[in-house]
Enzyme design. Structure first.
Site, PDB file in Angstrom:
ATOM      1  N   THR A  47      78.457 -13.158  77.168  1.00  0.00           N
ATOM      2  CA  THR A  47      78.570 -13.544  75.783  1.00  0.00           C
ATOM      3  C   THR A  47      80.182 -13.675  75.472  1.00  0.00           C
ATOM      4  O   THR A  47      81.015 -12.731  75.497  1.00  0.00           O
ATOM      5  CB  THR A  47      78.229 -11.820  75.129  1.00  0.00           C
ATOM      6  OG1 THR A  47      76.922 -12.021  75.243  1.00  0.00           O
ATOM      7  CG2 THR A  47      78.469 -12.179  73.398  1.00  0.00           C
ATOM      8  N   GLY A  49      81.915 -12.588  79.957  1.00  0.00           N
ATOM      9  CA  GLY A  49      80.686 -12.692  80.627  1.00  0.00           C
ATOM     10  C   GLY A  49      79.697 -13.381  79.890  1.00  0.00           C
ATOM     11  O   GLY A  49      79.999 -14.781  79.341  1.00  0.00           O
ATOM     12  N   TYR A 108      72.628 -10.964  94.421  1.00  0.00           N
ATOM     13  CA  TYR A 108      73.053 -12.099  93.679  1.00  0.00           C
ATOM     14  C   TYR A 108      71.954 -13.256  94.368  1.00  0.00           C
ATOM     15  O   TYR A 108      72.233 -13.745  95.622  1.00  0.00           O
ATOM     16  CB  TYR A 108      74.469 -12.578  93.892  1.00  0.00           C
ATOM     17  CG  TYR A 108      75.222 -11.558  93.172  1.00  0.00           C
ATOM     18  CD1 TYR A 108      75.000 -10.780  92.254  1.00  0.00           C
ATOM     19  CD2 TYR A 108      76.769 -11.634  93.853  1.00  0.00           C
ATOM     20  CE1 TYR A 108      75.758  -9.902  91.623  1.00  0.00           C
ATOM     21  CE2 TYR A 108      77.322 -10.699  92.879  1.00  0.00           C
ATOM     22  CZ  TYR A 108      77.134  -9.951  91.893  1.00  0.00           C
ATOM     23  OH  TYR A 108      77.942  -8.959  91.317  1.00  0.00           O
ATOM     24  N   PHE A 141      83.912  -9.934  84.254  1.00  0.00           N
ATOM     25  CA  PHE A 141      83.842 -10.546  82.848  1.00  0.00           C
ATOM     26  C   PHE A 141      85.031 -10.771  81.960  1.00  0.00           C
ATOM     27  O   PHE A 141      85.238 -10.029  80.974  1.00  0.00           O
ATOM     28  CB  PHE A 141      82.697  -9.951  81.902  1.00  0.00           C
ATOM     29  CG  PHE A 141      81.426  -9.981  82.462  1.00  0.00           C
ATOM     30  CD1 PHE A 141      81.092 -10.990  83.446  1.00  0.00           C
ATOM     31  CD2 PHE A 141      80.175  -9.264  82.059  1.00  0.00           C
ATOM     32  CE1 PHE A 141      79.508 -10.880  83.759  1.00  0.00           C
ATOM     33  CE2 PHE A 141      79.115  -9.358  82.242  1.00  0.00           C
ATOM     34  CZ  PHE A 141      78.617 -10.218  83.308  1.00  0.00           C
ATOM     35  N   PRO A 142      86.222 -11.224  82.610  1.00  0.00           N
ATOM     36  CA  PRO A 142      87.505 -11.467  81.914  1.00  0.00           C
ATOM     37  C   PRO A 142      87.383 -12.109  80.616  1.00  0.00           C
ATOM     38  O   PRO A 142      88.387 -11.879  79.704  1.00  0.00           O
ATOM     39  CB  PRO A 142      88.170 -11.908  82.806  1.00  0.00           C
ATOM     40  CG  PRO A 142      87.587 -12.571  83.670  1.00  0.00           C
ATOM     41  CD  PRO A 142      86.175 -12.065  83.988  1.00  0.00           C
ATOM     42  N   LEU A 143      86.519 -13.015  80.357  1.00  0.00           N
ATOM     43  CA  LEU A 143      86.383 -13.640  79.011  1.00  0.00           C
ATOM     44  C   LEU A 143      84.944 -13.209  78.355  1.00  0.00           C
ATOM     45  O   LEU A 143      84.379 -13.887  77.594  1.00  0.00           O
ATOM     46  CB  LEU A 143      86.207 -15.253  79.302  1.00  0.00           C
ATOM     47  CG  LEU A 143      88.021 -15.808  79.238  1.00  0.00           C
ATOM     48  CD1 LEU A 143      87.733 -17.421  79.426  1.00  0.00           C
ATOM     49  CD2 LEU A 143      88.608 -15.310  78.174  1.00  0.00           C
ATOM     50  N   LEU A 191      84.072 -14.134  74.934  1.00  0.00           N
ATOM     51  CA  LEU A 191      84.813 -13.912  73.604  1.00  0.00           C
ATOM     52  C   LEU A 191      85.392 -14.740  72.840  1.00  0.00           C
ATOM     53  O   LEU A 191      85.400 -15.832  73.085  1.00  0.00           O
ATOM     54  CB  LEU A 191      86.149 -13.285  74.225  1.00  0.00           C
ATOM     55  CG  LEU A 191      86.071 -12.156  75.190  1.00  0.00           C
ATOM     56  CD1 LEU A 191      87.639 -11.760  75.812  1.00  0.00           C
ATOM     57  CD2 LEU A 191      85.580 -10.702  74.706  1.00  0.00           C
TER      58      LEU A 191
END
Length: 289
Positions: free
Chosen positions: A220, A218, A65, A214-216, A222
């Site tokens: 792209t 990431g 990172y 990526f709970p939403l 949702l």
């Protein structure tokens, strides 16, 4: 002392340490697109110190990172580390000059990556190391025996305490377990992307944690009318609903939402504690169904 007042409480890794289910992902502490230094390094340090003050004892990071940036900031902010602070890192990839993520899974590359993480974090032993295999949006088919064996050898040398795998399928999880015990699996998973449902349940039965990223969505995000409608009805943000849904999905799920903002950090912690009513969970489950 490990906090039990954070959303979700705690989870003890199989044969390993006890982590707060509410963790923190350090990826966003690097510059744009996880490349280069942050515009506000003191602000990044302050976020990490706030993470510790909140009682979160599970920080996810990697030397790729930045590259190197997040580990250097973690050391600046938190070293010497509290006895119950657990850093989870990953190896198996690099960042090239253009910011791409080429694989780096040869024996020599993995050994170098482990030593680089140790050096930049200021540690003698890494608590948990995940072998990253696939791309960020999902696993790639094929054997992982060779690179995972290389990590297992580093564990036997005392450089790593516990092993995990990332961006893998169920067959690769089983293959890794035939070589050495694992304590965690880290894959992309959220309300809309639920191909790991069966894997999560299998890991829960074994006492192995599952860490969704990526709970939403990431890179792209949702776009879900159902998620937006549920969030509006509950007077909460979509992120809060998504995090709360994950915590309530299975007791072995640990969260690592990332942010470089103190305000968003507190919002994420508060939001994850949202109690979703049964009708909301049913609606949210339909997104991935």
């Amino acid at each position: 002392m490990t906090s039990t007042t954070l959303p979700g409480g705690i989870f003890t890794l199989a044969g390993g340490p006890t982590l707060t289910r509410m963790g923190y992902g350090a990826m966003q502490l690097a510059g744009p697109h996880v490349f280069g230094p942050p515009a506000d390094r003191p602000g990044a340090v302050a976020v990490l110190q706030a993470v510790a003050e909140l009682g979160i004892n599970h920080i996810d990071t990697s030397d790729f990172y930045g590259p190197y940036v997040t580990n250097e900031i973690i050391r600046e902010a938190l070293h010497p580390y509290a006895d119950d602070l657990h850093l989870v890192t990953k190896v198996g990839s690099l960042r090239d000059a253009e910011g791409n993520w080429p694989p780096a899974r040869s024996r020599d590359q993995l050994r170098q990556a482990v030593h680089d993480n140790l050096s930049r974090l200021g540690l003698d032993t890494l608590e948990v190391v995940n072998l990253r295999v696939g791309a960020v949006d999902g696993p790639s088919a094929g054997s992982i025996a060779e690179p995972f064996t290389a990590l297992a050898e580093l564990q036997q040398e005392g450089l790593i305490r516990h092993l995990g795998v990332s961006t893998v399928n169920a067959e690769q999880v089983a293959e890794a377990q035939s070589i050495a015990p694992i304590v965690t699996v880290q894959n992309m998973y959220n309300i809309a992307h639920r191909r790991d449902d069966a894997l999560i349940d299998s890991l829960a039965a074994q006492g192995i944690s599952y860490v969704p990223y990526f709970p939403l969505g990431g890179f792209t995000p949702l776009q879900s009318h159902v998620l937006s409608a549920v969030a509006l009805r509950l007077e909460a943000s979509p992120m809060a609903v998504a995090l709360a849904w994950l915590l309530q999905r299975s007791p072995n799920i640990l969260l690592i939402p990332g942010t470089s903002s103190l305000a968003h950090l507190h919002d994420n912690v508060t939001g994850a504690g949202l109690e979703l009513p049964a009708d909301a969970i049913e609606e949210l489950d339909s997104i991935g169904g």
